[in-house]
Scaffold this motif. Structure first.
Motif, PDB file in Angstrom:
ATOM      1  N   ASP A 147       0.813  -1.222   0.000  1.00  0.00           N
ATOM      2  CA  ASP A 147       0.000   0.000   0.000  1.00  0.00           C
ATOM      3  C   ASP A 147       0.845   1.269   0.000  1.00  0.00           C
ATOM      4  N   PRO A 148       1.816   1.423   0.918  1.00  0.00           N
ATOM      5  CA  PRO A 148       2.611   2.653   0.853  1.00  0.00           C
ATOM      6  C   PRO A 148       3.460   2.751  -0.412  1.00  0.00           C
ATOM      7  N   ILE A 149       3.892   1.608  -0.945  1.00  0.00           N
ATOM      8  CA  ILE A 149       4.657   1.638  -2.203  1.00  0.00           C
ATOM      9  C   ILE A 149       3.768   2.152  -3.332  1.00  0.00           C
ATOM     10  N   ALA A 150       2.535   1.655  -3.390  1.00  0.00           N
ATOM     11  CA  ALA A 150       1.597   2.101  -4.430  1.00  0.00           C
ATOM     12  C   ALA A 150       1.296   3.593  -4.287  1.00  0.00           C
ATOM     13  N   ASP A 151       1.130   4.047  -3.045  1.00  0.00           N
ATOM     14  CA  ASP A 151       0.869   5.473  -2.802  1.00  0.00           C
ATOM     15  C   ASP A 151       2.017   6.338  -3.313  1.00  0.00           C
ATOM     16  N   THR A 188       8.947  18.983  -6.326  1.00  0.00           N
ATOM     17  CA  THR A 188       8.987  17.527  -6.481  1.00  0.00           C
ATOM     18  C   THR A 188      10.060  16.921  -5.587  1.00  0.00           C
ATOM     19  N   ILE A 189      11.238  17.539  -5.554  1.00  0.00           N
ATOM     20  CA  ILE A 189      12.348  17.005  -4.752  1.00  0.00           C
ATOM     21  C   ILE A 189      11.999  17.017  -3.264  1.00  0.00           C
ATOM     22  N   VAL A 190      11.384  18.091  -2.776  1.00  0.00           N
ATOM     23  CA  VAL A 190      11.021  18.168  -1.356  1.00  0.00           C
ATOM     24  C   VAL A 190       9.993  17.083  -1.008  1.00  0.00           C
ATOM     25  N   ILE A 191       8.942  16.971  -1.817  1.00  0.00           N
ATOM     26  CA  ILE A 191       7.878  16.009  -1.500  1.00  0.00           C
ATOM     27  C   ILE A 191       8.363  14.571  -1.663  1.00  0.00           C
ATOM     28  N   VAL A 192       8.995  14.273  -2.789  1.00  0.00           N
ATOM     29  CA  VAL A 192       9.463  12.906  -3.030  1.00  0.00           C
ATOM     30  C   VAL A 192      10.570  12.544  -2.022  1.00  0.00           C
ATOM     31  N   GLY A 193      11.447  13.490  -1.725  1.00  0.00           N
ATOM     32  CA  GLY A 193      12.499  13.246  -0.736  1.00  0.00           C
ATOM     33  C   GLY A 193      11.921  12.931   0.627  1.00  0.00           C
ATOM     34  N   ARG A 194      10.918  13.677   1.039  1.00  0.00           N
ATOM     35  CA  ARG A 194      10.258  13.410   2.324  1.00  0.00           C
ATOM     36  C   ARG A 194       9.626  12.030   2.316  1.00  0.00           C
ATOM     37  N   GLU A 195       8.908  11.706   1.240  1.00  0.00           N
ATOM     38  CA  GLU A 195       8.219  10.410   1.164  1.00  0.00           C
ATOM     39  C   GLU A 195       9.216   9.254   1.202  1.00  0.00           C
ATOM     40  N   LEU A 196      10.299   9.371   0.459  1.00  0.00           N
ATOM     41  CA  LEU A 196      11.311   8.307   0.458  1.00  0.00           C
ATOM     42  C   LEU A 196      11.997   8.198   1.818  1.00  0.00           C
ATOM     43  N   GLY A 197      12.289   9.335   2.426  1.00  0.00           N
ATOM     44  CA  GLY A 197      12.932   9.337   3.733  1.00  0.00           C
ATOM     45  C   GLY A 197      12.061   8.688   4.800  1.00  0.00           C
ATOM     46  N   ILE A 198      10.797   9.018   4.813  1.00  0.00           N
ATOM     47  CA  ILE A 198       9.888   8.441   5.814  1.00  0.00           C
ATOM     48  C   ILE A 198       9.669   6.952   5.530  1.00  0.00           C
ATOM     49  N   THR A 199       9.605   6.568   4.267  1.00  0.00           N
ATOM     50  CA  THR A 199       9.467   5.146   3.929  1.00  0.00           C
ATOM     51  C   THR A 199      10.686   4.374   4.413  1.00  0.00           C
ATOM     52  N   LEU A 200      11.870   4.917   4.207  1.00  0.00           N
ATOM     53  CA  LEU A 200      13.090   4.273   4.690  1.00  0.00           C
ATOM     54  C   LEU A 200      13.079   4.176   6.214  1.00  0.00           C
ATOM     55  N   LEU A 201      12.660   5.227   6.877  1.00  0.00           N
ATOM     56  CA  LEU A 201      12.571   5.225   8.333  1.00  0.00           C
ATOM     57  C   LEU A 201      11.593   4.158   8.817  1.00  0.00           C
ATOM     58  N   LEU A 223      10.847   1.381   7.305  1.00  0.00           N
ATOM     59  CA  LEU A 223      11.479   0.074   7.117  1.00  0.00           C
ATOM     60  C   LEU A 223      12.490  -0.213   8.216  1.00  0.00           C
ATOM     61  N   LEU A 224      13.218   0.812   8.642  1.00  0.00           N
ATOM     62  CA  LEU A 224      14.198   0.636   9.714  1.00  0.00           C
ATOM     63  C   LEU A 224      13.525   0.348  11.060  1.00  0.00           C
ATOM     64  N   LEU A 225      12.332   0.896  11.263  1.00  0.00           N
ATOM     65  CA  LEU A 225      11.634   0.737  12.531  1.00  0.00           C
ATOM     66  C   LEU A 225      10.708  -0.477  12.576  1.00  0.00           C
ATOM     67  N   VAL A 277       5.232  -0.316  14.493  1.00  0.00           N
ATOM     68  CA  VAL A 277       4.724   0.472  13.372  1.00  0.00           C
ATOM     69  C   VAL A 277       4.145   1.753  13.944  1.00  0.00           C
ATOM     70  N   ILE A 278       4.569   2.872  13.405  1.00  0.00           N
ATOM     71  CA  ILE A 278       4.010   4.154  13.825  1.00  0.00           C
ATOM     72  C   ILE A 278       2.770   4.379  12.965  1.00  0.00           C
ATOM     73  N   PRO A 279       1.607   4.459  13.581  1.00  0.00           N
ATOM     74  CA  PRO A 279       0.382   4.622  12.786  1.00  0.00           C
ATOM     75  C   PRO A 279       0.342   5.982  12.096  1.00  0.00           C
ATOM     76  N   ALA A 280      -0.382   6.020  11.005  1.00  0.00           N
ATOM     77  CA  ALA A 280      -0.547   7.278  10.285  1.00  0.00           C
ATOM     78  C   ALA A 280      -1.278   8.272  11.183  1.00  0.00           C
ATOM     79  N   SER A 281      -0.805   9.488  11.173  1.00  0.00           N
ATOM     80  CA  SER A 281      -1.437  10.528  11.985  1.00  0.00           C
ATOM     81  C   SER A 281      -2.519  11.221  11.164  1.00  0.00           C
ATOM     82  N   TYR A 282      -3.310  12.018  11.853  1.00  0.00           N
ATOM     83  CA  TYR A 282      -4.317  12.828  11.163  1.00  0.00           C
ATOM     84  C   TYR A 282      -3.628  13.751  10.163  1.00  0.00           C
TER      85      TYR A 282
END
Length: 190
Positions: free
Chosen positions: A76-80, A102-115, A117-119, A124-129
């Protein structure tokens, strides 16, 4: 709950099928976005709209009917990210959206996805509002950029709001991850 009471959920369920459908729609959306003409632009908009609806629907179905699977948690997060990332990169290639956005948004998304995976082995940190608001704002901004009409002030305003919330929720996620890691270390006696 006893072993007999646990229900095994097949990865082949409607929620996961919708997630895979979203992934499958991404290349068709991108092709339509690059083809010339208003008709193709509207086709891209329709594909993006359908894919975005599946983002909400798959999670809702999974939670409501107990269809949560390990596959869905990963896919699901990969598809998003594939959908929004493809849209943002494509709009930047077309010269309609500044690359820095694009760089700011995609960079944030990739960084949080990596985080994430590390955690994942700790929790699992649930999605916030705020994360849900971020997603809605990103989708709304992308829709406004795909629309074949000149509504620049509205586009910029919604994309600006999406940027602010994207960065803010990214920072919030990092703070929650640091706290979670600290709690996990304390529980292990480190």
């Amino acid at each position: 709950m006893t072993r007999d009471e646990r229900r095994v959920v097949s990865p082949w369920n409607i929620a996961n099928v919708l997630t895979v459908l979203r992934l499958v729609l991404v290349p068709f959306f991108v092709v339509c976005l690059f083809l010339p003409g208003t008709g193709w632009r509207l086709a891209a908009l329709a594909l993006f709209g359908v894919a975005s609806i599946t983002d909400h629907l798959d999670g809702e179905l999974a939670r409501r009917y107990g269809l949560i699977t390990d596959f869905g948690k990963i896919a699901d997060p990969i598809a998003d990210k594939a959908l929004t990332g493809a849209a943002l990169v494509s709009l930047s290639i077309l010269g309609e959206l500044p690359w820095w956005v694009t760089i700011v948004i995609v960079g944030r998304e990739l960084g949080i996805t990596l985080l994430r995976l590390l955690l994942i082995r700790h929790a699992v940190i649930p999605a916030s509002y705020g994360g849900k608001v971020k997603t809605v704002l990103q989708i709304a901004a992308i829709v406004l950029y795909i629309l074949p009409v000149d509504i620049d002030p509205l586009r910029w305003t919604v994309m600006g709001a999406a940027l602010v919330v994207t960065v803010g929720t990214g920072a919030d996620y990092v703070i929650r991850a640091i706290k979670l890691r600290k709690v996990a270390r304390q529980a292990r006696g480190e």
